[in-house]
Design an enzyme around this catalytic site. Structure first.
Site: not given
Length: 148
Positions: A52, A48, A107
């Site tokens: 990002n 994650e 997303r």
């Protein structure tokens, strides 16, 4: 006596390096003998945070650099994932479940929520134009400790 160990990794902000980062951190953490669930949690938060950095921090520019630092101190893993990208203008909004600044990429907007649920502590330090650093901590309930 403290059992401290550490590592630092730097790599290009390319999506194919996300799996590398996940596996490298998992290999490092494995010396704590984590449960499968603990290892999956750590691999997920690394995915994650790195994703990002690639998508939001560097806007998919492959020339950026992502740095991961991991430190083991007794039964605790500290992870720092850092980019020198765009930074986050509104951190509170970015942390809201289901919020995404890139809906065209489909997303989920759950990155920070996942990190906060899978780790014991999460701290986000960010500044627009400077980048983002995510500090996370997780205590490992080692299988070894269960038998002692």
């Amino acid at each position: 006596m403290s059992e401290r160990n550490f590592m630092t990794l730097q790599f290009a902000s390319r999506s194919e390096n996300e799996a590398f980062a996940r596996v490298a951190v998992a290999a490092f953490v494995s010396q704590l003998d984590p449960t499968l669930d603990e290892l999956t949690d750590i691999k997920t938060v690394v995915s994650e945070a790195v994703t990002n950095s690639i998508i939001h921090g560097y806007n998919n520019n492959q020339d950026g650099v992502i740095t991961i630092s991991a430190e083991i101190d007794d039964d605790t893993i500290r992870l720092t994932i850092e980019d020198k990208g765009e930074g986050i203008a509104d951190l509170e909004q970015a942390k809201e479940p289901l919020y995404t600044s890139k809906p065209e990429l489909e997303r989920s907007g759950m990155g920070f929520t996942i990190m906060e649920n899978f780790m014991d502590e999460v701290e986000v330090v960010t500044a627009v134009g400077i980048g983002t650093k995510i500090n996370m901590l997780k205590r490992i309930e080692s299988k070894k400790a269960l038998y002692n």
